[in-house]
Design a protein around this motif. Structure first.
Motif, PDB file in Angstrom:
ATOM      1  N   ARG A  15       4.483  -4.594  -1.081  1.00  0.00           N
ATOM      2  CA  ARG A  15       2.982  -4.921  -1.671  1.00  0.00           C
ATOM      3  C   ARG A  15       2.072  -4.523  -0.813  1.00  0.00           C
ATOM      4  O   ARG A  15       0.905  -5.110  -0.478  1.00  0.00           O
ATOM      5  CB  ARG A  15       2.937  -6.556  -1.749  1.00  0.00           C
ATOM      6  N   THR A  16       1.489  -3.499  -0.057  1.00  0.00           N
ATOM      7  CA  THR A  16       0.378  -2.586   0.180  1.00  0.00           C
ATOM      8  C   THR A  16      -0.365  -1.852  -0.745  1.00  0.00           C
ATOM      9  O   THR A  16       0.089  -1.352  -1.417  1.00  0.00           O
ATOM     10  CB  THR A  16       1.124  -2.151   1.673  1.00  0.00           C
ATOM     11  N   GLY A  17      -1.473  -2.101  -0.835  1.00  0.00           N
ATOM     12  CA  GLY A  17      -1.399  -1.134  -1.757  1.00  0.00           C
ATOM     13  C   GLY A  17      -2.924   0.017  -0.782  1.00  0.00           C
ATOM     14  O   GLY A  17      -3.715  -0.599  -0.106  1.00  0.00           O
ATOM     15  N   PRO A  56      -1.659  -6.379  -3.782  1.00  0.00           N
ATOM     16  CA  PRO A  56      -1.064  -6.303  -2.913  1.00  0.00           C
ATOM     17  C   PRO A  56      -1.404  -6.803  -2.027  1.00  0.00           C
ATOM     18  O   PRO A  56      -2.747  -7.568  -2.236  1.00  0.00           O
ATOM     19  CB  PRO A  56      -1.885  -4.688  -2.548  1.00  0.00           C
ATOM     20  N   SER A  57      -0.684  -7.612  -0.632  1.00  0.00           N
ATOM     21  CA  SER A  57      -0.768  -8.419  -0.069  1.00  0.00           C
ATOM     22  C   SER A  57      -1.985  -7.751   0.927  1.00  0.00           C
ATOM     23  O   SER A  57      -2.559  -8.951   1.639  1.00  0.00           O
ATOM     24  CB  SER A  57       0.166  -8.843   0.540  1.00  0.00           C
ATOM     25  N   ALA A  76      -3.947   0.757  -7.599  1.00  0.00           N
ATOM     26  CA  ALA A  76      -4.104   0.310  -5.999  1.00  0.00           C
ATOM     27  C   ALA A  76      -3.968  -1.322  -6.134  1.00  0.00           C
ATOM     28  O   ALA A  76      -3.777  -2.486  -5.815  1.00  0.00           O
ATOM     29  CB  ALA A  76      -4.602   0.323  -4.855  1.00  0.00           C
ATOM     30  N   VAL A 102      -3.896  -4.462   2.003  1.00  0.00           N
ATOM     31  CA  VAL A 102      -5.198  -3.141   0.828  1.00  0.00           C
ATOM     32  C   VAL A 102      -5.745  -2.280   2.214  1.00  0.00           C
ATOM     33  O   VAL A 102      -6.235  -2.204   3.207  1.00  0.00           O
ATOM     34  CB  VAL A 102      -6.353  -3.307   0.645  1.00  0.00           C
ATOM     35  N   ARG A 119      -8.275 -10.442   0.296  1.00  0.00           N
ATOM     36  CA  ARG A 119      -7.392  -9.963   1.124  1.00  0.00           C
ATOM     37  C   ARG A 119      -7.636  -9.517   2.014  1.00  0.00           C
ATOM     38  O   ARG A 119      -8.446  -8.919   2.558  1.00  0.00           O
ATOM     39  CB  ARG A 119      -7.183  -8.838   0.346  1.00  0.00           C
ATOM     40  N   SER A 153      -7.449  -6.577   4.754  1.00  0.00           N
ATOM     41  CA  SER A 153      -7.578  -5.209   4.654  1.00  0.00           C
ATOM     42  C   SER A 153      -8.029  -4.477   5.617  1.00  0.00           C
ATOM     43  O   SER A 153      -8.676  -4.654   7.175  1.00  0.00           O
ATOM     44  CB  SER A 153      -9.084  -5.085   3.577  1.00  0.00           C
TER      45      SER A 153
END
Length: 361
Positions: free
Chosen positions: A68-70, A144-145, A139, A147, A175, A177
């Protein structure tokens, strides 16, 4: 996290809604950190955690598509055979959403980055800035959890960078990031905190405004465009190292007790350079005597390097001064332009409660 083959050993904490910028010279380890978090690079030691979940560590490595990474990199890399809406819907569809749900999610993500009107376009018809905004929306649609932004505007022309930065604000809002960038404007616009990497190690970190206004490392100083000086506090400012020529510079914002080690910063356009026999600051604001070591063209100005001091002057000012390497000059920094603070002796502080964590040894 540790990668022995790249000599990277980094500990990094990111708060639940914090954007942390990684800056440093090429090869410092910035992209290694991003790749390790994204699951594209295994660790030799340490661990990666997100929201209390171990993504990588001893005996455990969650695959990249399950983290869950963008990730938004320099190139948007859109799927050329899919339209814009289908590109953005790809993540939620792959996660199990129905086609209708995925399209609704994709439209919300496109609206968040100001690209709703591009939903029916083909990737090949988009400008560079438009394509990068679609990559950001893609993304975001994956919810995502974490970024990860790896030089997201580096490949864009100046006219497209601002619209993409606006889209990036939507991506990082709320988020944890990580931003990798060589652009100080981008870092100021997006990052809450800056971490400076050199040779695979953290050498400086702190709030963005503090690091860029009062850099302690050579790279951070160059990144922010400031000159960093070190010396000893005096009643009025700081005394420079006698080994480099000595002298005192005065600061209007100064409260460090005399005798303590201090650092100071000023912008090179603020410095005044005069012939060795003159005193441009007057008796109450003395200039220091130095020898010109180099003259360099700099964005329409001429950068005059004189020992540890630097001044950016117009070509006309350099001509009037007849400045040349080896010439003795006096350099004055106005007191209002010089910031002086006590030099830190302990490690740089970290952020508050962590939602994302990369640990080293």
């Amino acid at each position: 996290m540790v990668r022995h083959d790249r000599d990277v050993d980094v500990a990094l904490i990111v708060g639940p809604t914090e954007c942390v910028a990684l800056i440093g010279p090429n090869g410092a380890g910035k992209s290694t950190v991003v790749d390790a978090v994204a699951g594209l690079l295994p660790l030799d030691d340490g661990e990666v955690r997100s929201a209390g979940r171990v993504l990588a560590g001893p005996g455990r490595r969650v695959p990249a598509h399950r983290r869950r990474t963008g990730l938004v990199a320099q190139r948007p890399d859109l799927f050329p055979h899919l339209g814009v809406l289908a590109n953005v819907a790809f993540g939620p569809r792959a996660a199990g959403s129905s086609g209708r749900e995925a399209r609704l999610t994709a439209r919300r993500a496109l609206a968040a980055v100001g690209a709703a009107a591009l939903a029916d376009r083909a990737p090949g018809t988009l400008s560079g800035g438009q394509a990068q905004r679609i990559a950001i929306a893609r993304a975001l649609a994956a919810d995502p959890s974490v970024v990860l932004l790896d030089e997201p505007t580096a490949a864009l022309d100046v006219s497209a960078q601002q619209e993409v930065r606006d889209a990036l604000r939507a991506a990082v809002a709320g988020r944890p990031s990580i931003l990798v960038s060589h652009d100080p404007v981008e870092v100021m616009a997006l990052a809450d905190r800056v971490v400076v990497l050199e040779c695979g190690r953290v050498v400086e970190q702190g709030p963005t405004s503090a690091v860029l206004a009062r850099p302690h490392s050579a790279f951070a100083a160059a990144f922010s465009g400031l000159v960093v000086l070190h010396g000893v506090a005096t009643a009025r400012g700081l005394a420079l190292d006698p080994a480099t020529g000595g002298g005192e510079l005065v600061s209007a914002a100064h409260g460090v007790p005399p005798g303590r080690p201090v650092s100071a910063t000023y912008h090179p356009t603020a410095a005044v350079v005069s012939a060795a026999g003159a005193s441009p600051g007057g008796a109450d604001a003395p200039a220091v005597l130095r020898t010109v070591t180099a003259l360099e063209p700099r964005d329409g100005l001429v950068r005059v390097r004189a020992g540890e001091l630097t001044a950016d002057l117009t070509l006309a000012a350099v001509a009037r001064l007849a400045a040349a390497p080896g010439q003795a000059v006096r350099v004055h920094v106005p007191a209002a332009e010089l910031s002086v603070w006590e030099r830190a002796t302990g490690p740089a502080g970290r952020g508050g409660a962590a939602d994302f964590l990369v640990t080293g040894t």
